[in-house]
Design a protein around this motif. Structure first.
Motif, PDB file in Angstrom:
ATOM      1  N   VAL A 112     -51.075 -25.023 -51.211  1.00 39.49           N
ATOM      2  CA  VAL A 112     -49.906 -24.228 -51.617  1.00 39.49           C
ATOM      3  C   VAL A 112     -49.789 -23.088 -50.624  1.00 39.49           C
ATOM      4  N   GLY A 113     -48.615 -22.941 -50.029  1.00 37.39           N
ATOM      5  CA  GLY A 113     -48.480 -21.828 -49.109  1.00 37.39           C
ATOM      6  C   GLY A 113     -47.088 -21.664 -48.535  1.00 37.39           C
ATOM      7  N   PHE A 114     -47.024 -20.750 -47.595  1.00 39.13           N
ATOM      8  CA  PHE A 114     -45.768 -20.350 -46.977  1.00 39.13           C
ATOM      9  C   PHE A 114     -45.808 -20.620 -45.482  1.00 39.13           C
ATOM     10  N   TYR A 115     -44.674 -21.029 -44.966  1.00 39.71           N
ATOM     11  CA  TYR A 115     -44.427 -21.054 -43.523  1.00 39.71           C
ATOM     12  C   TYR A 115     -43.240 -20.138 -43.292  1.00 39.71           C
ATOM     13  N   PHE A 116     -43.348 -19.265 -42.296  1.00 42.56           N
ATOM     14  CA  PHE A 116     -42.274 -18.334 -41.985  1.00 42.56           C
ATOM     15  C   PHE A 116     -41.545 -18.767 -40.721  1.00 42.56           C
ATOM     16  N   TYR A 117     -40.238 -18.617 -40.745  1.00 44.63           N
ATOM     17  CA  TYR A 117     -39.390 -18.953 -39.598  1.00 44.63           C
ATOM     18  C   TYR A 117     -39.400 -17.790 -38.626  1.00 44.63           C
ATOM     19  N   ASP A 118     -39.770 -18.073 -37.380  1.00 48.79           N
ATOM     20  CA  ASP A 118     -39.849 -17.015 -36.362  1.00 48.79           C
ATOM     21  C   ASP A 118     -38.633 -16.989 -35.443  1.00 48.79           C
ATOM     22  N   GLY A 119     -37.575 -17.707 -35.822  1.00 48.00           N
ATOM     23  CA  GLY A 119     -36.373 -17.790 -34.999  1.00 48.00           C
ATOM     24  C   GLY A 119     -36.342 -19.053 -34.160  1.00 48.00           C
ATOM     25  N   ASN A 120     -37.469 -19.751 -34.099  1.00 51.14           N
ATOM     26  CA  ASN A 120     -37.581 -20.960 -33.300  1.00 51.14           C
ATOM     27  C   ASN A 120     -38.219 -22.110 -34.070  1.00 51.14           C
ATOM     28  N   GLU A 121     -39.284 -21.801 -34.818  1.00 56.55           N
ATOM     29  CA  GLU A 121     -40.035 -22.815 -35.563  1.00 56.55           C
ATOM     30  C   GLU A 121     -40.683 -22.164 -36.774  1.00 56.55           C
ATOM     31  N   LEU A 122     -41.321 -22.986 -37.609  1.00 64.12           N
ATOM     32  CA  LEU A 122     -42.049 -22.486 -38.771  1.00 64.12           C
ATOM     33  C   LEU A 122     -43.492 -22.192 -38.362  1.00 64.12           C
ATOM     34  N   VAL A 123     -44.002 -21.032 -38.787  1.00 60.70           N
ATOM     35  CA  VAL A 123     -45.365 -20.612 -38.463  1.00 60.70           C
ATOM     36  C   VAL A 123     -46.102 -20.381 -39.779  1.00 60.70           C
ATOM     37  N   VAL A 124     -47.304 -20.920 -39.868  1.00 64.37           N
ATOM     38  CA  VAL A 124     -48.066 -20.827 -41.108  1.00 64.37           C
ATOM     39  C   VAL A 124     -48.264 -19.372 -41.530  1.00 64.37           C
ATOM     40  N   GLY A 125     -48.128 -19.166 -42.827  1.00 69.05           N
ATOM     41  CA  GLY A 125     -48.365 -17.859 -43.434  1.00 69.05           C
ATOM     42  C   GLY A 125     -49.493 -17.988 -44.446  1.00 69.05           C
ATOM     43  N   PRO A 126     -49.529 -17.106 -45.422  1.00 73.78           N
ATOM     44  CA  PRO A 126     -50.574 -17.166 -46.437  1.00 73.78           C
ATOM     45  C   PRO A 126     -50.551 -18.494 -47.196  1.00 73.78           C
ATOM     46  N   PHE A 127     -51.755 -19.006 -47.496  1.00 78.48           N
ATOM     47  CA  PHE A 127     -51.850 -20.270 -48.222  1.00 78.48           C
ATOM     48  C   PHE A 127     -53.196 -20.387 -48.907  1.00 78.48           C
ATOM     49  N   GLN A 128     -53.294 -21.391 -49.775  1.00 78.14           N
ATOM     50  CA  GLN A 128     -54.531 -21.804 -50.430  1.00 78.14           C
ATOM     51  C   GLN A 128     -54.716 -23.277 -50.117  1.00 78.14           C
ATOM     52  N   GLY A 129     -55.908 -23.661 -49.697  1.00 76.46           N
ATOM     53  CA  GLY A 129     -56.188 -25.052 -49.362  1.00 76.46           C
ATOM     54  C   GLY A 129     -56.908 -25.139 -48.039  1.00 76.46           C
ATOM     55  N   LEU A 130     -57.011 -26.356 -47.525  1.00 75.00           N
ATOM     56  CA  LEU A 130     -57.668 -26.564 -46.241  1.00 75.00           C
ATOM     57  C   LEU A 130     -56.840 -25.968 -45.102  1.00 75.00           C
ATOM     58  N   PRO A 131     -57.461 -25.705 -43.951  1.00 72.47           N
ATOM     59  CA  PRO A 131     -56.694 -25.206 -42.802  1.00 72.47           C
ATOM     60  C   PRO A 131     -55.468 -26.078 -42.543  1.00 72.47           C
ATOM     61  N   ALA A 132     -54.406 -25.427 -42.095  1.00 71.82           N
ATOM     62  CA  ALA A 132     -53.103 -26.084 -41.993  1.00 71.82           C
ATOM     63  C   ALA A 132     -52.597 -26.158 -40.564  1.00 71.82           C
ATOM     64  N   CYS A 133     -51.571 -26.955 -40.380  1.00 71.18           N
ATOM     65  CA  CYS A 133     -50.841 -26.976 -39.114  1.00 71.18           C
ATOM     66  C   CYS A 133     -50.289 -25.568 -38.902  1.00 71.18           C
ATOM     67  N   VAL A 134     -50.402 -25.060 -37.700  1.00 72.79           N
ATOM     68  CA  VAL A 134     -49.980 -23.685 -37.434  1.00 72.79           C
ATOM     69  C   VAL A 134     -48.477 -23.598 -37.196  1.00 72.79           C
ATOM     70  N   ARG A 135     -47.921 -24.508 -36.408  1.00 68.33           N
ATOM     71  CA  ARG A 135     -46.492 -24.462 -36.064  1.00 68.33           C
ATOM     72  C   ARG A 135     -45.834 -25.797 -36.377  1.00 68.33           C
TER      73      ARG A 135
END
Length: 160
Positions: free
Chosen positions: A53-76
Motif C-alpha cells: 500500500v503506498g503512494f507514487y507522486f507525479y514529478d511532472g514527467n513520471e511517477l516516483v515512489v513515495g511513502p509505502f508499506q510492503g516490500l521495496p518498490a519500483c522507484v520510477r
C-alpha cells in the motif's frame, strides 16, 4: 496518540470506519509526505490480504515512489506503463483482478496478483496515485474501490 480500532460490520461500514480513522490522522496536518506515510500504514494494517500500500507522486514527467508499506518498490514508473501509469494517464481508478493479464504490468513484487490504483488529482492537476496490491486474484471489488477512493480524496483535501 492515534490508536486504530478494529473494523466491524459490512464492507461499506468498515470503509466508513476506516475513513473516519483516516480523517483523524489527517486532521490539522497538511504535509503530503507525512499524511501519505500515515495513510499507507493505516490501510496496510487495517485491511486484509494486502502486500503493498503506498503512494507514487507525479514529478511532472513520471511517477516516483513515495511513502509505502510492503516490500521495496519500483522507484520510477512512466505514465504509459503498468497499472499505476494507466491510472495516472487516464485519471481513472484502475481495478485489476489479475495483474498478469494487464498489458504492460510492472511486477515490483512477484507475489502481487491483483491491484487497485486511485489517481490523485487536485484542482485538475495530477499529484500522483494511491496504489494497493494483493497476493490474491480478484481481491478488490466495487465496494473496495469506492472506499479507497474516499480515503484518497480525504488525503487530497488535507493538502489545502
Amino acid at each position: 496518540m492515534f490508536t486504530a480500532s478494529t473494523l466491524s460490520g459490512s464492507k461499506p461500514e468498515q470503509y466508513a470506519q476506516l475513513l473516519e480513522q483516516a480523517r483523524g490522522l489527517l486532521y490539522g496536518e497538511h504535509d503530503r509526505i507525512a499524511n501519505a506515510a500515515n495513510l499507507s500504514a493505516l490501510v496496510y494494517h487495517s485491511l486484509p490480504d494486502l502486500n503493498w500500500v503506498g503512494f507514487y507522486f507525479y514529478d511532472g514527467n513520471e511517477l516516483v515512489v513515495g511513502p509505502f508499506q510492503g516490500l521495496p518498490a519500483c522507484v520510477r514508473i512512466p505514465l504509459h506503463k503498468g497499472v499505476c501509469g494507466a491510472a495516472a494517464s487516464t485519471r481513472q481508478t484502475q481495478r485489476v483482478e489479475d495483474v498478469h493479464a494487464f498489458p504492460g504490468h510492472i511486477a515490483c513484487d512477484a507475489a502481487s496478483r491483483s491491484e487497485l490504483v486511485v489517481p490523485l488529482v487536485r484542482n485538475g492537476e495530477l499529484v500522483g496515485v494511491f496504489d494497493l496490491d494483493s497476493p490474491l486474484p480478484g481481491r478488490f471489488d466495487a465496494e473496495d474501490q469506492q472506499g479507497l477512493e474516499a480515503i484518497a480524496q480525504a488525503w487530497i483535501e488535507a493538502l489545502q
